[in-house]
Motif scaffolding. Structure first.
Motif, PDB file in Angstrom:
ATOM      1  N   CYS A  82      41.287  17.795  78.652  1.00  0.00           N
ATOM      2  CA  CYS A  82      40.235  17.361  79.568  1.00  0.00           C
ATOM      3  C   CYS A  82      40.700  17.648  80.991  1.00  0.00           C
ATOM      4  N   SER A  83      40.067  18.623  81.634  1.00  0.00           N
ATOM      5  CA  SER A  83      40.510  19.055  82.968  1.00  0.00           C
ATOM      6  C   SER A  83      39.821  18.304  84.100  1.00  0.00           C
ATOM      7  N   PHE A  84      38.817  17.507  83.757  1.00  0.00           N
ATOM      8  CA  PHE A  84      38.116  16.698  84.765  1.00  0.00           C
ATOM      9  C   PHE A  84      37.551  15.476  84.059  1.00  0.00           C
ATOM     10  N   GLY A  85      37.804  14.280  84.597  1.00  0.00           N
ATOM     11  CA  GLY A  85      37.285  13.065  83.994  1.00  0.00           C
ATOM     12  C   GLY A  85      38.141  12.580  82.845  1.00  0.00           C
ATOM     13  N   SER A  86      37.486  11.888  81.893  1.00  0.00           N
ATOM     14  CA  SER A  86      38.220  11.273  80.788  1.00  0.00           C
ATOM     15  C   SER A  86      37.321  11.185  79.561  1.00  0.00           C
ATOM     16  N   VAL A  87      37.918  11.458  78.391  1.00  0.00           N
ATOM     17  CA  VAL A  87      37.192  11.349  77.125  1.00  0.00           C
ATOM     18  C   VAL A  87      38.045  10.612  76.104  1.00  0.00           C
ATOM     19  N   PHE A  88      37.369   9.989  75.150  1.00  0.00           N
ATOM     20  CA  PHE A  88      38.019   9.442  73.962  1.00  0.00           C
ATOM     21  C   PHE A  88      37.816  10.493  72.883  1.00  0.00           C
ATOM     22  N   ASP A  89      38.899  11.143  72.491  1.00  0.00           N
ATOM     23  CA  ASP A  89      38.847  12.286  71.589  1.00  0.00           C
ATOM     24  C   ASP A  89      39.246  11.859  70.175  1.00  0.00           C
ATOM     25  N   VAL A  90      38.491  12.313  69.187  1.00  0.00           N
ATOM     26  CA  VAL A  90      38.653  11.841  67.811  1.00  0.00           C
ATOM     27  C   VAL A  90      38.825  13.014  66.852  1.00  0.00           C
ATOM     28  N   ALA A  91      39.752  12.855  65.911  1.00  0.00           N
ATOM     29  CA  ALA A  91      39.922  13.801  64.806  1.00  0.00           C
ATOM     30  C   ALA A  91      39.861  13.012  63.499  1.00  0.00           C
ATOM     31  N   VAL A  92      39.094  13.534  62.526  1.00  0.00           N
ATOM     32  CA  VAL A  92      38.943  12.893  61.216  1.00  0.00           C
ATOM     33  C   VAL A  92      39.507  13.826  60.155  1.00  0.00           C
ATOM     34  N   ASP A  93      40.416  13.320  59.337  1.00  0.00           N
ATOM     35  CA  ASP A  93      41.070  14.117  58.300  1.00  0.00           C
ATOM     36  C   ASP A  93      40.099  14.362  57.140  1.00  0.00           C
ATOM     37  N   LEU A  94      39.765  15.633  56.901  1.00  0.00           N
ATOM     38  CA  LEU A  94      38.847  16.015  55.823  1.00  0.00           C
ATOM     39  C   LEU A  94      39.560  16.774  54.708  1.00  0.00           C
ATOM     40  N   ARG A  95      40.890  16.694  54.688  1.00  0.00           N
ATOM     41  CA  ARG A  95      41.675  17.393  53.661  1.00  0.00           C
ATOM     42  C   ARG A  95      41.797  16.489  52.438  1.00  0.00           C
ATOM     43  N   SER A  96      41.084  16.850  51.382  1.00  0.00           N
ATOM     44  CA  SER A  96      40.960  15.971  50.215  1.00  0.00           C
ATOM     45  C   SER A  96      42.303  15.638  49.562  1.00  0.00           C
ATOM     46  N   GLN A  97      43.307  16.494  49.708  1.00  0.00           N
ATOM     47  CA  GLN A  97      44.623  16.235  49.104  1.00  0.00           C
ATOM     48  C   GLN A  97      45.577  15.501  50.049  1.00  0.00           C
ATOM     49  N   SER A  98      45.108  15.186  51.249  1.00  0.00           N
ATOM     50  CA  SER A  98      45.939  14.515  52.249  1.00  0.00           C
ATOM     51  C   SER A  98      46.029  13.020  51.960  1.00  0.00           C
ATOM     52  N   LEU A  99      47.189  12.433  52.247  1.00  0.00           N
ATOM     53  CA  LEU A  99      47.360  10.982  52.105  1.00  0.00           C
ATOM     54  C   LEU A  99      46.496  10.214  53.101  1.00  0.00           C
ATOM     55  N   THR A 100      46.049  10.894  54.172  1.00  0.00           N
ATOM     56  CA  THR A 100      45.235  10.239  55.198  1.00  0.00           C
ATOM     57  C   THR A 100      43.783  10.738  55.175  1.00  0.00           C
ATOM     58  N   GLU A 108      43.026   9.106  74.296  1.00  0.00           N
ATOM     59  CA  GLU A 108      42.417   9.413  75.585  1.00  0.00           C
ATOM     60  C   GLU A 108      42.991  10.736  76.094  1.00  0.00           C
ATOM     61  N   LEU A 109      42.098  11.628  76.456  1.00  0.00           N
ATOM     62  CA  LEU A 109      42.468  12.865  77.145  1.00  0.00           C
ATOM     63  C   LEU A 109      41.802  12.808  78.508  1.00  0.00           C
ATOM     64  N   SER A 110      42.577  13.065  79.570  1.00  0.00           N
ATOM     65  CA  SER A 110      42.007  12.925  80.907  1.00  0.00           C
ATOM     66  C   SER A 110      42.695  13.837  81.904  1.00  0.00           C
ATOM     67  N   PHE A 111      42.049  13.970  83.057  1.00  0.00           N
ATOM     68  CA  PHE A 111      42.651  14.692  84.171  1.00  0.00           C
ATOM     69  C   PHE A 111      43.932  13.995  84.614  1.00  0.00           C
ATOM     70  N   GLU A 112      43.968  12.673  84.500  1.00  0.00           N
ATOM     71  CA  GLU A 112      45.139  11.917  84.947  1.00  0.00           C
ATOM     72  C   GLU A 112      46.341  12.093  84.031  1.00  0.00           C
ATOM     73  N   VAL A 136      35.715  19.345  79.239  1.00  0.00           N
ATOM     74  CA  VAL A 136      36.640  19.460  78.114  1.00  0.00           C
ATOM     75  C   VAL A 136      36.831  20.935  77.786  1.00  0.00           C
ATOM     76  N   GLN A 137      38.094  21.294  77.571  1.00  0.00           N
ATOM     77  CA  GLN A 137      38.437  22.675  77.230  1.00  0.00           C
ATOM     78  C   GLN A 137      38.983  22.729  75.809  1.00  0.00           C
TER      79      GLN A 137
END
Length: 195
Positions: A82-100, A108-112, A136-137
């Motif tokens: 995030c090169s300007f401002g702030s975001v709450f960034d989310v990743a969801v595990d979709l790998r069926s064989q993964s323990l998670t 949080e990804l932010s300029f700061e 966001v980049q």
């Protein structure tokens, strides 16, 4: 550069996800940091990654983009910042064989903080803009492919993502028509649109 292996709320490490915290040099002029280094990045993720596209989005507060992903044979890994401002960034595990499988990580990804999140193929990705505006980049290691593109509804109750929203029942996100009509996680699993 510091690399952090991320964990679910239950404390289980999610294989593959990496939070990258660059070393920042501050002085009276401002700051400097190395935002990308192919050799260091590949060493830290444990494989050779070649990026094919750079994407930029600019959004206003309360915008939600996602949860997006691309299926095999044309999946995408994403390096998000995030090169300007702030975001709450989310990743969801979709790998069926993964323990998670089905677990999510939010950072949080932010300029700061100048952090970057590496999301390898096999995850859905989305974010909420928490500042007035945010840019966001995305560096992606595969080209966009409409036929492989999929999504999951941002507020799916099975995923139970803890978005930083004071009153989620009354929250009205700014969201695309396509994202608003995304299927639920259970529908995605039944259809086999997972990894």
């Amino acid at each position: 550069m510091k690399i952090v292996n991320l964990k679910t709320l239950e404390g289980q490490e999610v294989e593959g996800l990496r939070l990258i915290q660059p070393e920042i040099f501050n002085d009276h002029r401002g700051f400097f940091y190395e935002s990308w280094n192919q050799v260091k990045f590949n060493e830290n993720v444990g494989e050779s990654i070649s990026f094919h596209q750079d994407n930029i989005s600019f959004s206003k507060k309360d915008t939600i983009r996602g949860l997006h992903y691309q299926l095999n044979p044309k999946p995408q890994g994403k390096l998000i910042s995030c090169s300007f401002g702030s975001v709450f960034d989310v990743a969801v595990d979709l790998r069926s064989q993964s323990l998670t499988f089905g677990s999510w990580i939010g950072v949080e990804l932010s300029f700061e903080n100048n952090h970057q999140l590496w999301i390898p193929p096999g995850f859905a990705h989305g974010f909420l803009v928490v500042s007035e505006f945010a840019q966001v980049q995305y560096k992606v290691n595969g080209f966009w492919d409409k036929s492989s593109e999929r999504s999951i509804y941002w507020n799916d109750p099975e995923l139970s993502i803890e978005w930083p929203i004071k009153n989620i029942a009354s929250f009205k996100p700014i969201i695309s028509t396509k994202d608003f009509s995304s299927p639920m996680f259970n529908q995605v699993k039944i259809k086999g649109d997972i990894f």
